[in-house]
Structure formats: structure tokens, C-alpha cells
Design a protein around this motif. Structure first.
Motif, PDB file in Angstrom:
ATOM      1  N   SER A 366      70.329 -29.239 -51.526  1.00  0.00           N
ATOM      2  CA  SER A 366      71.395 -30.172 -51.867  1.00  0.00           C
ATOM      3  C   SER A 366      71.557 -31.241 -50.785  1.00  0.00           C
ATOM      4  CB  SER A 366      72.706 -29.408 -52.047  1.00  0.00           C
ATOM      5  OG  SER A 366      73.007 -28.753 -50.837  1.00  0.00           O
ATOM      6  N   GLY A 367      72.158 -32.347 -51.196  1.00  0.00           N
ATOM      7  CA  GLY A 367      72.506 -33.408 -50.258  1.00  0.00           C
ATOM      8  C   GLY A 367      71.317 -33.938 -49.487  1.00  0.00           C
ATOM      9  N   GLN A 368      71.498 -34.057 -48.177  1.00  0.00           N
ATOM     10  CA  GLN A 368      70.450 -34.638 -47.331  1.00  0.00           C
ATOM     11  C   GLN A 368      69.445 -33.585 -46.855  1.00  0.00           C
ATOM     12  OE1 GLN A 368      69.868 -37.973 -46.571  1.00  0.00           O
ATOM     13  NE2 GLN A 368      71.266 -37.964 -48.339  1.00  0.00           N
ATOM     14  N   ARG A 369      69.727 -32.320 -47.147  1.00  0.00           N
ATOM     15  CA  ARG A 369      68.908 -31.257 -46.534  1.00  0.00           C
ATOM     16  C   ARG A 369      67.422 -31.352 -46.849  1.00  0.00           C
ATOM     17  NH1 ARG A 369      72.827 -26.269 -47.673  1.00  0.00           N
ATOM     18  NH2 ARG A 369      74.505 -26.843 -46.270  1.00  0.00           N
ATOM     19  N   PRO A 370      67.066 -31.547 -48.144  1.00  0.00           N
ATOM     20  CA  PRO A 370      65.627 -31.625 -48.411  1.00  0.00           C
ATOM     21  C   PRO A 370      64.969 -32.780 -47.663  1.00  0.00           C
ATOM     22  CG  PRO A 370      66.871 -31.479 -50.458  1.00  0.00           C
ATOM     23  CD  PRO A 370      67.872 -31.674 -49.366  1.00  0.00           C
ATOM     24  N   TYR A 371      65.697 -33.888 -47.498  1.00  0.00           N
ATOM     25  CA  TYR A 371      65.121 -35.044 -46.800  1.00  0.00           C
ATOM     26  C   TYR A 371      64.880 -34.706 -45.335  1.00  0.00           C
ATOM     27  CZ  TYR A 371      66.575 -37.675 -50.922  1.00  0.00           C
ATOM     28  OH  TYR A 371      66.731 -38.123 -52.200  1.00  0.00           O
ATOM     29  N   ARG A 372      65.902 -34.095 -44.738  1.00  0.00           N
ATOM     30  CA  ARG A 372      65.771 -33.760 -43.312  1.00  0.00           C
ATOM     31  C   ARG A 372      64.663 -32.733 -43.092  1.00  0.00           C
ATOM     32  NH1 ARG A 372      71.518 -33.623 -42.914  1.00  0.00           N
ATOM     33  NH2 ARG A 372      71.432 -31.355 -42.924  1.00  0.00           N
ATOM     34  N   PHE A 373      64.612 -31.780 -44.001  1.00  0.00           N
ATOM     35  CA  PHE A 373      63.600 -30.721 -43.880  1.00  0.00           C
ATOM     36  C   PHE A 373      62.193 -31.321 -43.906  1.00  0.00           C
ATOM     37  CE2 PHE A 373      62.049 -26.481 -45.985  1.00  0.00           C
ATOM     38  CZ  PHE A 373      61.381 -26.162 -44.824  1.00  0.00           C
ATOM     39  N   MET A 374      62.005 -32.240 -44.840  1.00  0.00           N
ATOM     40  CA  MET A 374      60.658 -32.813 -44.988  1.00  0.00           C
ATOM     41  C   MET A 374      60.188 -33.561 -43.750  1.00  0.00           C
ATOM     42  SD  MET A 374      59.852 -34.166 -48.782  1.00  0.00           S
ATOM     43  CE  MET A 374      59.707 -35.785 -48.158  1.00  0.00           C
ATOM     44  N   GLU A 375      61.156 -33.978 -42.919  1.00  0.00           N
ATOM     45  CA  GLU A 375      60.764 -34.712 -41.709  1.00  0.00           C
ATOM     46  C   GLU A 375      60.330 -33.792 -40.573  1.00  0.00           C
ATOM     47  OE1 GLU A 375      64.094 -37.253 -40.969  1.00  0.00           O
ATOM     48  OE2 GLU A 375      63.694 -38.296 -42.869  1.00  0.00           O
ATOM     49  N   GLN A 376      60.566 -32.527 -40.733  1.00  0.00           N
ATOM     50  CA  GLN A 376      60.113 -31.548 -39.732  1.00  0.00           C
ATOM     51  C   GLN A 376      58.598 -31.641 -39.553  1.00  0.00           C
ATOM     52  OE1 GLN A 376      60.914 -28.582 -38.129  1.00  0.00           O
ATOM     53  NE2 GLN A 376      63.126 -28.887 -38.226  1.00  0.00           N
ATOM     54  N   PRO A 377      58.145 -31.654 -38.314  1.00  0.00           N
ATOM     55  CA  PRO A 377      56.686 -31.733 -38.118  1.00  0.00           C
ATOM     56  C   PRO A 377      55.935 -30.567 -38.784  1.00  0.00           C
ATOM     57  CG  PRO A 377      57.858 -31.685 -35.992  1.00  0.00           C
ATOM     58  CD  PRO A 377      58.893 -31.647 -37.060  1.00  0.00           C
ATOM     59  N   ARG A 378      56.578 -29.403 -38.895  1.00  0.00           N
ATOM     60  CA  ARG A 378      55.869 -28.256 -39.479  1.00  0.00           C
ATOM     61  C   ARG A 378      56.194 -28.058 -40.948  1.00  0.00           C
ATOM     62  NH1 ARG A 378      52.740 -27.469 -35.449  1.00  0.00           N
ATOM     63  NH2 ARG A 378      53.698 -26.626 -33.589  1.00  0.00           N
ATOM     64  N   PHE A 379      56.813 -29.061 -41.568  1.00  0.00           N
ATOM     65  CA  PHE A 379      57.191 -28.872 -42.970  1.00  0.00           C
ATOM     66  C   PHE A 379      55.976 -28.514 -43.825  1.00  0.00           C
ATOM     67  CE2 PHE A 379      57.284 -30.530 -47.274  1.00  0.00           C
ATOM     68  CZ  PHE A 379      58.356 -29.816 -47.781  1.00  0.00           C
ATOM     69  N   ARG A 380      54.900 -29.242 -43.625  1.00  0.00           N
ATOM     70  CA  ARG A 380      53.722 -29.061 -44.483  1.00  0.00           C
ATOM     71  C   ARG A 380      53.161 -27.637 -44.343  1.00  0.00           C
ATOM     72  NH1 ARG A 380      51.966 -31.128 -49.234  1.00  0.00           N
ATOM     73  NH2 ARG A 380      50.377 -29.551 -49.509  1.00  0.00           N
ATOM     74  N   ALA A 381      53.061 -27.176 -43.123  1.00  0.00           N
ATOM     75  CA  ALA A 381      52.554 -25.814 -42.898  1.00  0.00           C
ATOM     76  C   ALA A 381      53.493 -24.798 -43.545  1.00  0.00           C
ATOM     77  CB  ALA A 381      52.417 -25.542 -41.408  1.00  0.00           C
ATOM     78  N   ALA A 382      54.802 -25.041 -43.374  1.00  0.00           N
ATOM     79  CA  ALA A 382      55.775 -24.116 -43.958  1.00  0.00           C
ATOM     80  C   ALA A 382      55.665 -24.133 -45.482  1.00  0.00           C
ATOM     81  CB  ALA A 382      57.186 -24.490 -43.512  1.00  0.00           C
ATOM     82  N   PHE A 383      55.439 -25.304 -46.039  1.00  0.00           N
ATOM     83  CA  PHE A 383      55.312 -25.410 -47.494  1.00  0.00           C
ATOM     84  C   PHE A 383      54.046 -24.675 -47.987  1.00  0.00           C
ATOM     85  CE2 PHE A 383      53.460 -27.670 -51.156  1.00  0.00           C
ATOM     86  CZ  PHE A 383      54.438 -27.352 -52.117  1.00  0.00           C
ATOM     87  N   ASP A 384      52.947 -24.860 -47.295  1.00  0.00           N
ATOM     88  CA  ASP A 384      51.722 -24.132 -47.669  1.00  0.00           C
ATOM     89  C   ASP A 384      51.965 -22.624 -47.619  1.00  0.00           C
ATOM     90  OD1 ASP A 384      50.427 -26.517 -48.004  1.00  0.00           O
ATOM     91  OD2 ASP A 384      49.316 -26.430 -46.108  1.00  0.00           O
TER      92      ASP A 384
END
Ligand code: ATP
Ligand code: MG
Length: 452
Positions: A366-384
Motif C-alpha cells: 500500500s501507499g509508497q511502500r512498493p515504490y520505496r521497496f523497489m529502490e532497495q539495491p537488493r530488491f531484484r535478488a529478493a524478488f528472485d
């Protein structure tokens, strides 16, 4: 009689002590490995050494791999030139190592390891037969004798494209078997890591471990505990990055090498063969390695230990903790269980923990959280990692799909996706991890193991 006894005591091959023995020299016509198959640097370094009057061969894993039609990871060279002489010949080179002094020669982007023939190690062993220092130079024959397996003791001469074979390495290679040079139990005493090498190479090459070589492993497994943690970790990494990680792990367990050697593997292998998540994770790593794609060590380690972390996480959630602190607590639980911090070097441990920690954040949409999360340098690894969990049936595919869509979407579509997530069940989303608040003081017994 006396000579035979000395040979037996010193574990020398039948011919040694009687002067030089002639090795088999196998010509090109019989093995088919051409000098063009060497890397540019390997050919250049051997040629230069030979021009200067030294003997120089490509040796070890590279020769073995070329004979098997596999392209070698790296090329090692053995020579009768001393490290200083080698260093003197190549401007871009440096002498490294304390236990073994070797020379790294840089040619273009390649680094070639050049080792001076090493001699007998008998007088450098401690009372338990362990090699202490190993820096005395020797003949080519002695150098062959102190290598581990017969298929690893072949010398390739780019000059005449022949292979020099002191220990029936070519015969064993054709029979697809790993045979220890000398007396296996003695060789494991000298260097226990050879047991891990046997398992890794057998799995990687699809070889069998010869019975005589295999038999003493179980009773010598305890020797590995005394090895420095850093060397064991390196060896374990090689094992996991061999392209046959899962096969290696099972084989380690079959040979009695899993328990008490790597605290990490104790935890992992205790889970048994039914661990879908671990299998999927290692299979995907193996695939990437075989396709020559980069693999993140942190990701791999996160995969290995996830089952433990997840189990603690679920228990804590069932006990009423919120998802995020429960996950942090679970990670700490696992670290305590593995008291020496898995002996995982910090640089890998940080990524591993981050990938785990971020798993709790996919539920917040919700809100800004998904946007902020995606900016995490490790977001992609976490998503995989999330995708892997979903493949193992641990997370609904719709959650992975949502994040996949969100990453690709334009700003309007993103807002619509956030709406949709809210309608579908708010912040929580369709995730199996539901908070169950319990009154304090009424703690349930730990939840049973997560079904996979
Ligand atoms: P890989 O394909 O994984 O590189 P490799 O056999 O080349 O396998 P390296 O660690 O590169 O493994 O070692 C090069 C060579 O050095 C081996 O082929 C072997 O001849 C020798 N060697 C390596 N480790 C040992 C050891 N512990 N004891 C004896 N010889 C060893
Ligand atoms: Mg090698």
C-alpha cells in the motif's frame, strides 16, 4: 626387502627409490588434444619457458578437462624453473603464497598459475601425518606423485602435443574413475580436504570414486574438523559452484562427510531429499553455472539456509509476532543455532541476510511502500528469491505476478495495481502468513514443520 619396507613406510610408488622411472608418453594421435585448445596465455607462458630451456607443462584439472572435451576453467603450469626464475621472465607476474610459493603470470585478461615441481613431503609432516610446510622443489615425477588423483596428474606438453602420464591417469579417465595416488588413507591424513575434492570432482565429472579411494573416507571424515574454517568454506563454495551442487550435497551425506564438518551443511542436509525449495534453488544455480551465467554467493547461501529461517519465522508468527520482527528474530535464531555464524565470511553473509530480511516486505503493497521497496539495491535478488519460494509452493504465484507487473508498469498502472492489492485483501495480500494475535502468556507449542 629393506627397500620394499622403506617404500611401504614412506608410501612411495613401487618404482621410486630405484631411480627415475619412465612415464607413459601419449602422443597426439592417441589423445587428440591440440595446442590450439589451450588458452592464449597458457600457450604463451609454456612456450616462453621452454624457449628459455626450462621444462614446462600444462598440468592438473585443465589437462583432465581437455581430455574430457570440457573447456577448462583455468590453466595451471608446472615447470622446473624456480619461482624467482619464472618471475624474472615475465614482466607482469608476481610471486604469491606462503605455504606454496607460486607465480601468477598475467597475460592480457588471463592469470596463469605457474608452480615449480614439488618434491616429497615426508620430512615436512607433523606427527599425525599432516603436511606442515611444502616448499621443497622436486622432479616432475615427484610432482606427479604428490598430486591427488591419477586423472589430475597428467602433464601436457604443448611443444610436441604429448601427454606425460606417471600414474595411469589416462586409463582411469577413460574408465571415468577417480583413483587416489598412493595410499588413500595416508593421503587423507596428509590433507583431509582431498576427501571433499573426491566428492566434488566425482559429482562434477560424473566419475565414480574408486572403491579403495572411497572406503577410508568415512573413517577419516572427522579430520576435516581441524581444517581452518576459511579453507573449508572455500572448498564448500567450489562444491556449490560446481554445476552439480545438489548431487554434491547428497554425495557428501552418503560418504559421511556432512555431519560436523560444515555447520551450514549439517543444517541443510538434515532436511532430507524432500526439500523442494532447496532442490529448486540449487537446480537453478546449477543451470546458471552450466550456462556460464554469474551466480551470487549470497543468494546461494540464502537458499541453502532458508528452510531453517522460514521454520522459525512461521513459529514466531504463529506465536503472535508481527511478520517483520518475527523474520528478524528467526534469522537471529538460526544464527544462534549455527553458533559460529555458519563460518560464512561477512561479505557473503550480508547479502544473504538482506535477501531474507526483505522477504517480509513483499506483503506490504500500500501507499509508497512498493515504490520505496523497489529502490532497495537488493530488491531484484529478493524478488528472485520470492519467485523461488513461490515455485516451491510457499507463496501464492499471484503475489509474484503482482510484483512482476508492478516492476514493468507505468505510473498509472502502478496506482491501479496498488488499488487492486487493497481490494484483494488490503496490505496483507493473498499470502499464507497471517498474523494471529494471541494473548500474552498463552504460547502455543512450536508449529510443526512447514509442509513443502
Ligand atoms: P577444478 O576443475 O575444480 O579447478 P582442479 O583439479 O583443477 O579442479 P585445482 O584446485 O585447480 O583443482 O588444483 C589444480 C591441481 O592441483 C589438481 O588437478 C591437482 O593435481 C593438484 N591439487 C589440488 N589440490 C590438491 C590437494 N589437496 N592435494 C594434492 N593435489 C592437489
Ligand atoms: Mg583447476
Amino acid at each position: 626387502m629393506i627397500r620394499k619396507l622403506i617404500r611401504k613406510v614412506l608410501d612411495l610408488p613401487a618404482h621410486m627409490g630405484r631411480g627415475r622411472v619412465r612415464p607413459r608418453v601419449i602422443p597426439l594421435a592417441q589423445h587428440g588434444v591440440r595446442r590450439e585448445q589451450l588458452s592464449h596465455a597458457a600457450l604463451k607462458v609454456t612456450t616462453r619457458l621452454q624457449e628459455e630451456g626450462y621444462t614446462a607443462y600444462v598440468v592438473g584439472g585443465a589437462v583432465r578437462d581437455l581430455l574430457l572435451g570440457v573447456s577448462p576453467k583455468d590453466f595451471d603450469i608446472a615447470t622446473n624453473a624456480t619461482p624467482e626464475q619464472v618471475h624474472h621472465l615475465f614482466r607482469r607476474s608476481r610471486i604469491i603464497g606462503r605455504r606454496f610459493r607460486i607465480v601468477h603470470v598475467m597475460v592480457g585478461p588471463e592469470t596463469i598459475e605457474v608452480t615449480t615441481f614439488r618434491g616429497g613431503s615426508i620430512d615436512t609432516m607433523n606427527e599425525s601425518g599432516r603436511i606442515m610446510a611444502d616448499n621443497n622443489y622436486g622432479s616432475q615425477e615427484e610432482d606427479a606423485h604428490r598430486r591427488d588423483f591419477t586423472v589430475n596428474a597428467l602433464f601436457y606438453n604443448p611443444g610436441d602435443e604429448s601427454i606425460v602420464d606417471y600414474h595411469h591417469g589416462v586409463r582411469d579417465l577413460n574408465a571415468r574413475r577417480l583413483v587416489m595416488i598412493g595410499q588413500p588413507s595416508r593421503r587423507y591424513n596428509e590433507d583431509p580436504v582431498r576427501m571433499l575434492r573426491a566428492v566434488r570432482l566425482a559429482a562434477k565429472l560424473g566419475f565414480i570414486i574408486d572403491e579403495e579411494t572411497r572406503k577410508p573416507i568415512r573413517s577419516h571424515a572427522h579430520l576435516l574438523k581441524k581444517e581452518p574454517a576459511a579453507r573449508l568454506f572455500d572448498e564448500m563454495l567450489k562444491l556449490l559452484m560446481s554445476g552439480e551442487a545438489y548431487a554434491c550435497l547428497l554425495k557428501l551425506r552418503d560418504e559421511g562427510l556432512s555431519r560436523g564438518v560444515f555447520p551450514l551443511l549439517d543444517a541443510v542436509l538434515g532436511e532430507g531429499e524432500g526439500d523442494a525449495f532447496l532442490q529448486l534453488g540449487l537446480a537453478s544455480t546449477d543451470q546458471r553455472i552450466r550456462a556460464d551465467k554469474p551466480v551470487s554467493v549470497g543468494f546461494l547461501l540464502a537458499t541453502l539456509l532458508w528452510r531453517q529461517v522460514d521454520r522459525h519465522w512461521q513459529t514466531r508468527i504463529a506465536d503472535g509476532e508481527r511478520a517483520v520482527p518475527a523474520l528478524a528474530g528467526a534469522i537471529a535464531d538460526v544464527e544462534t543455532e549455527q553458533d559460529n555464524d555458519f563460518a560464512i565470511p561477512r561479505r557473503f553473509g550480508v547479502t544473504m541476510r538482506e535477501i531474507w530480511t526483505l522477504q517480509a516486505r513483499f506483503d506490504s503493497r500500500s501507499g509508497q511502500r512498493p515504490y520505496r521497496f523497489m529502490e532497495q539495491p537488493r530488491f531484484r535478488a529478493a524478488f528472485d528469491f520470492l519467485a523461488l519460494r513461490s515455485e516451491a509452493g510457499e507463496v501464492p504465484p499471484s503475489l509474484v505476478q503482482w510484483w512482476d507487473d508492478f516492476q514493468r508498469a507505468d505510473p498509472d498502472e502502478r496506482e491501479a495495481l496498488i488499488e487492486r492489492a487493497r481490494d484483494a485483501g488490503g496490505d496483507e495480500g493473498p499470502v499464507k502468513k497471517r498474523r494471529r494475535r494471541r494473548p500474552a502468556g498463552r504460547r502455543r507449542p512450536p508449529a510443526p514443520e512447514d509442509p513443502v
